[in-house]
Design a protein around this motif. Sequence first.
Motif, mmCIF file in Angstrom:
data_model
loop_
_atom_site.group_PDB
_atom_site.id
_atom_site.type_symbol
_atom_site.label_atom_id
_atom_site.label_comp_id
_atom_site.label_asym_id
_atom_site.label_seq_id
_atom_site.Cartn_x
_atom_site.Cartn_y
_atom_site.Cartn_z
ATOM 1 N N HIS A 202 66.560 -44.102 19.077
ATOM 2 C CA HIS A 202 66.623 -43.068 18.482
ATOM 3 C C HIS A 202 66.893 -42.787 17.455
ATOM 4 O O HIS A 202 66.708 -41.882 16.335
ATOM 5 C CB HIS A 202 67.618 -42.452 19.249
ATOM 6 C CG HIS A 202 68.264 -40.774 19.404
ATOM 7 N ND1 HIS A 202 67.438 -39.464 19.361
ATOM 8 C CD2 HIS A 202 69.349 -40.737 18.173
ATOM 9 C CE1 HIS A 202 67.785 -38.772 18.471
ATOM 10 N NE2 HIS A 202 69.724 -39.536 17.652
ATOM 11 N N ASN A 203 68.048 -44.092 16.405
ATOM 12 C CA ASN A 203 68.811 -43.701 15.099
ATOM 13 C C ASN A 203 67.119 -44.685 14.412
ATOM 14 O O ASN A 203 67.790 -44.628 13.124
ATOM 15 C CB ASN A 203 69.858 -44.100 14.720
ATOM 16 C CG ASN A 203 70.774 -43.753 15.812
ATOM 17 O OD1 ASN A 203 71.073 -42.179 15.477
ATOM 18 N ND2 ASN A 203 71.584 -44.104 16.924
ATOM 19 N N LEU A 204 66.317 -45.039 14.737
ATOM 20 C CA LEU A 204 65.201 -45.734 13.958
ATOM 21 C C LEU A 204 64.700 -44.495 13.327
ATOM 22 O O LEU A 204 63.248 -43.834 13.724
ATOM 23 C CB LEU A 204 64.261 -46.495 14.794
ATOM 24 C CG LEU A 204 64.633 -48.073 15.682
ATOM 25 C CD1 LEU A 204 63.724 -49.055 16.154
ATOM 26 C CD2 LEU A 204 64.953 -48.870 14.170
ATOM 27 N N ASN A 205 65.106 -43.936 12.223
ATOM 28 C CA ASN A 205 64.601 -42.941 11.883
ATOM 29 C C ASN A 205 63.690 -43.199 10.252
ATOM 30 O O ASN A 205 63.176 -41.552 9.939
ATOM 31 C CB ASN A 205 65.780 -41.796 11.616
ATOM 32 C CG ASN A 205 65.385 -41.959 12.958
ATOM 33 O OD1 ASN A 205 64.821 -41.099 13.726
ATOM 34 N ND2 ASN A 205 67.650 -40.376 13.156
ATOM 35 N N ASN A 206 63.131 -44.016 10.291
ATOM 36 C CA ASN A 206 62.474 -44.413 9.181
ATOM 37 C C ASN A 206 61.292 -43.663 8.848
ATOM 38 O O ASN A 206 59.930 -43.822 9.603
ATOM 39 C CB ASN A 206 62.261 -45.877 8.321
ATOM 40 C CG ASN A 206 63.420 -46.269 7.957
ATOM 41 O OD1 ASN A 206 64.574 -45.781 7.678
ATOM 42 N ND2 ASN A 206 63.870 -47.753 7.799
ATOM 43 N N LEU A 207 60.587 -42.643 7.884
ATOM 44 C CA LEU A 207 59.549 -42.694 7.762
ATOM 45 C C LEU A 207 58.554 -42.948 5.714
ATOM 46 O O LEU A 207 59.549 -42.839 5.108
ATOM 47 C CB LEU A 207 59.135 -41.227 7.232
ATOM 48 C CG LEU A 207 59.138 -40.217 8.420
ATOM 49 C CD1 LEU A 207 60.307 -39.432 8.934
ATOM 50 C CD2 LEU A 207 58.267 -38.835 8.860
ATOM 51 N N THR A 208 58.102 -44.053 6.351
ATOM 52 C CA THR A 208 57.491 -43.830 4.180
ATOM 53 C C THR A 208 56.073 -43.185 4.523
ATOM 54 O O THR A 208 54.974 -43.203 5.355
ATOM 55 C CB THR A 208 57.432 -45.519 4.643
ATOM 56 O OG1 THR A 208 58.187 -45.920 4.782
ATOM 57 C CG2 THR A 208 56.559 -45.881 3.447
ATOM 58 N N PHE A 209 54.908 -43.576 3.723
ATOM 59 C CA PHE A 209 54.092 -41.683 3.640
ATOM 60 C C PHE A 209 53.083 -42.969 2.829
ATOM 61 O O PHE A 209 53.422 -43.850 1.690
ATOM 62 C CB PHE A 209 53.895 -40.975 2.464
ATOM 63 C CG PHE A 209 54.729 -39.877 3.954
ATOM 64 C CD1 PHE A 209 53.626 -38.781 4.923
ATOM 65 C CD2 PHE A 209 56.307 -40.085 4.258
ATOM 66 C CE1 PHE A 209 54.186 -38.064 5.607
ATOM 67 C CE2 PHE A 209 56.198 -38.164 5.170
ATOM 68 C CZ PHE A 209 55.694 -37.581 6.451
ATOM 69 N N PHE A 210 51.897 -43.402 2.897
ATOM 70 C CA PHE A 210 51.114 -43.612 2.255
ATOM 71 C C PHE A 210 49.713 -42.718 1.889
ATOM 72 O O PHE A 210 49.180 -42.584 2.542
ATOM 73 C CB PHE A 210 50.423 -45.285 2.627
ATOM 74 C CG PHE A 210 51.396 -45.723 3.597
ATOM 75 C CD1 PHE A 210 51.925 -47.517 2.649
ATOM 76 C CD2 PHE A 210 51.886 -45.589 4.848
ATOM 77 C CE1 PHE A 210 53.080 -48.237 3.268
ATOM 78 C CE2 PHE A 210 53.362 -46.849 4.920
ATOM 79 C CZ PHE A 210 53.658 -48.020 4.074
ATOM 80 N N ASN A 211 49.389 -43.431 0.956
ATOM 81 C CA ASN A 211 47.981 -43.020 0.574
ATOM 82 C C ASN A 211 46.892 -43.831 0.145
ATOM 83 O O ASN A 211 45.384 -43.240 0.447
ATOM 84 C CB ASN A 211 47.911 -42.006 -1.078
ATOM 85 C CG ASN A 211 48.837 -41.048 -1.261
ATOM 86 O OD1 ASN A 211 49.055 -40.176 -0.619
ATOM 87 N ND2 ASN A 211 48.904 -40.882 -2.572
ATOM 88 N N ASN A 212 47.055 -45.326 0.487
ATOM 89 C CA ASN A 212 45.889 -46.183 0.731
ATOM 90 C C ASN A 212 46.463 -46.961 1.550
ATOM 91 O O ASN A 212 46.499 -47.827 1.208
ATOM 92 C CB ASN A 212 45.586 -46.627 -0.483
ATOM 93 C CG ASN A 212 46.328 -46.465 -1.404
ATOM 94 O OD1 ASN A 212 47.601 -47.400 -1.100
ATOM 95 N ND2 ASN A 212 46.393 -46.704 -3.308
#
Length: 621
Positions: A202-212
């Motif tokens: 539940h606590n693995l909350n990372n989000l990373t956005f990529f354009n490519n």
Amino acid sequence: MWRLSLLVACLSAGLLSVAAATTSSASVPPVPSTVGVKPRTQCKCLPGDPCYPSAKDWQAFSSKLSQPLIANQRPLGAVCYPSSGSKFSATQCVQFTAEINNPIFRSGLPNALQYETFEVLFNSSGVVVSECPFDNGVVNATGALCGQGRIPPNAVNVTTVQDIQEAVKFASKNNVKLVVRNKGHELLGRSGGVGALEVFTHNLNNLTFFNNFVPEGAPRNTPGEFAVTLGAGVSWSTAYSQTHAHNRSIPGGMAPFGTVGAAGGWLLGGGHSPLSRYFGYALNKKPGVDNVLQFKVVLPNGTFATVNKYRDPDLFWALRGGGGPSFGIVVESTVRTHPDLPYTGFFFVAQAANKDAYTNLLEVWNRYHNDLNDAGWAGIWPFTGNLLAFTLLNQGVPPFNPNGKPLMDKFLADANALANVTISSQEYVNYTSFLEFDMDVLVTGTHGFNFTQTAPGAPNNVISSWLLPKNITAASRARDMAELFASISGGNGFMVGGGPAATNNPADVSLAPAFRNIVTDLVLLPTGPGLPPVTIDSIDQLRRDVNKISQSFKQLAPPPFGGQYLNEPDFYEEDWQEAYWGPNYPRLLRIKKRIDPNDLLIVNKGVNSEAWDTEVICKTI
Ligand SMILES: Cc1cc2nc3c(=O)[nH]c(=O)nc-3n(C[C@H](O)[C@H](O)[C@H](O)COP(=O)(O)OP(=O)(O)OC[C@H]3O[C@@H](n4cnc5c(N)ncnc54)[C@H](O)[C@@H]3O)c2cc1C
Ligand SMILES: *[C@@H]1O[C@H](CO)[C@@H](O)[C@H](O)[C@H]1NC(C)=O
Ligand SMILES: *[C@@H]1O[C@H](CO)[C@@H](O)[C@H](O)[C@H]1NC(C)=O
Ligand SMILES: *[C@@H]1O[C@H](CO)[C@@H](O)[C@H](O)[C@H]1NC(C)=O
Ligand SMILES: *[C@@H]1O[C@H](CO)[C@@H](O)[C@H](O)[C@H]1NC(C)=O
Ligand SMILES: *[C@@H]1O[C@H](CO)[C@@H](O)[C@H](O)[C@H]1NC(C)=O
Ligand SMILES: *[C@@H]1O[C@H](CO)[C@@H](O)[C@H](O)[C@H]1NC(C)=O
Ligand SMILES: *[C@@H]1O[C@H](CO)[C@@H](O)[C@H](O)[C@H]1NC(C)=O
Ligand SMILES: *[C@@H]1O[C@H](CO)[C@@H](O)[C@H](O)[C@H]1NC(C)=O
Ligand SMILES: *[C@@H]1O[C@H](CO)[C@@H](O)[C@H](O)[C@H]1NC(C)=O
Ligand SMILES: *[C@@H]1O[C@H](CO)[C@@H](O)[C@H](O)[C@H]1NC(C)=O
């Protein structure tokens, strides 16, 4: 059936030779023991078994983790029982009781599942073996015991990859049952487990956005794509709002307050969405491009692996539809993002005065069902007790599909002409984004059927499902289907097929090929009392009732043309291998045996679970 009876033999025989858990000072009712039932190598080690790790072993394990081990964990309701010793708290009993139907509260706790139904252990006669019910906030001073049920006594509060690796190593070395618990919504209780070690993601909350984004190991010059990497614990609600904040969107499912996980069980099991109609299932692809681009998983041998179409493509295929946690414990999933477009919502709620009028109403709906999907509509359509509702959406305001509104208007004219039908809602609503639609439908419940009311207290904790191929729901069969729908207790149609979800290549994923043939995945609901309180004696009857209903749909559309959605499992479906995966099962089994030769990550009705009892404690063959 025979397999189930063997389980019962295993569990109930164990109950006769109970031994108290050695690691807890408070009065904890015994967990079913397997001592003397089977040779030890054939059963997982449970609390009380001589082979179960000692308190010292657990302490040593805890010291290797990023957070202290959550040791001697009791069910949420334990605070109401003086017999719980130091865990008893009259104040918390009142506090927790106020929250027991709050899906957000429950989803964040390692010692609760989303539905109390699945915390309870009962045998095939419907008799409770172990539970810990809330008693409306009343402190139970009668000396009653709070049973451990399927709540694992120990949990790893995961924040690092190493936490998962240590859990895998410890469980393997000590032959302890291992379960993976993310948001806890799974509908057979498989994110809990008797006497298990719980991996709480539940606590693995990372989000990373990529354009490519380019998957690891891709050939040079592979074009990058818009994508987001979601930690295993990210919920739909967070995924939608964060993706929207980046001017993108992703397909995700629909649950009140978005408490289901976006990167774990949902995704691994297939992951359908009202946006599948435009972007494909979570696991499928828009022509030429996969929605899931990469997984990072801890494998049963402890290896932390990056899996994508270039790195172990066989395993990548298995992870896309093979069901969690059978092929590894996901740390993060990278999925494609899509343009954040406006949507036209459509809301309809109609109540018929009697069964005949209800059947007529369902017939009109069935005449338009497939064509409306072709005209761009997708969403949910619940029906029960002479009520039919839908909450649909169509991409664009007004819908990009020129037939979208005209065809819906035609349906409306026909529906309004019906006698003995009262329509309380028929409304188009403009939304600037999918997030706005989701908030409206699943957070505030502002328009049409109020889905926020189907919180954990609803009777839909016991379900079944069937994937309805398009030719079954064809307009020419509208009367037949209407009669069938009107004859059952009710359902929740997920109109998630069509568009790219129908045309993508079935060979790319292990998900049942039936998903390509459908417009609607029908969740079947039994009649029965609302929950809680869990009237446990009736649960088995609910399961039998709903199974009987699913068999009539199965007869109409047997696998592999039709099928069952493994994330909406039927407790009594016997041919689950074929129902979930059709012709893909043999290949899944081969990959499973390579990845998990020691049966570490087996779940009931999961790949290679045939030899195990339904609680996955003892081998039965
Ligand atoms: C209210 C509600 C609405 C729903 N709506 C939809 C919908 O719109 N579309 C749809 O497709 N489905 C829907 N579902 C079904 C849903 O996809 C499953 O219940 C899903 O498995 C729940 O995910 P969770 O994160 O809550 O999982 P949990 O119960 O925590 O886990 C689910 C399963 O996946 C495994 N798992 C969890 N995390 C991991 C991980 N990190 N690595 C490996 N395995 C893991 C668990 O061991 C368990 O077997 C809905 C369910 C509910 C209760
Ligand atoms: C279920 O448990 C009850 C109570 O222990 C017992 O009487 C009954 O025989 C059990 N049923 C089966 C099928 O084992
Ligand atoms: C307390 O527990 C007993 C035994 O399980 C049960 O019969 C009773 O209904 C419970 N509630 C109260 C308020 O005593
Ligand atoms: C798990 O660890 C996180 C991070 O330290 C902490 O905030 C949380 O309270 C812990 N959860 C439990 C149930 O211990
Ligand atoms: C989450 O992100 C933080 C900050 O970038 C990083 O330190 C951490 O290792 C990440 N956690 C996981 C499990 O990847
Ligand atoms: C958002 O994305 C759309 C296309 O998907 C683009 O046309 C628009 O310019 C973007 N808006 C912002 C603020 O980046
Ligand atoms: C919704 O959008 C349509 C099409 O653009 C428009 O005609 C209508 O007025 C809008 N409705 C509202 C309430 O804004
Ligand atoms: C409407 O229902 C009533 C009974 O409730 C019945 O008498 C009548 O025939 C129905 N009308 C139609 C057109 O079905
Ligand atoms: C929908 O139901 C919830 C829960 O009962 C309630 O809080 C909310 O006010 C309802 N929404 C509307 C618009 O009535
Ligand atoms: C639907 O199509 C399948 C596969 O072609 C076929 O087997 C089945 O008989 C059809 N059913 C109906 C009702 O047309
Ligand atoms: C772990 O399993 C994977 C997948 O089968 C394999 O590639 C890897 O070599 C194994 N690692 C070890 C240390 O055995």
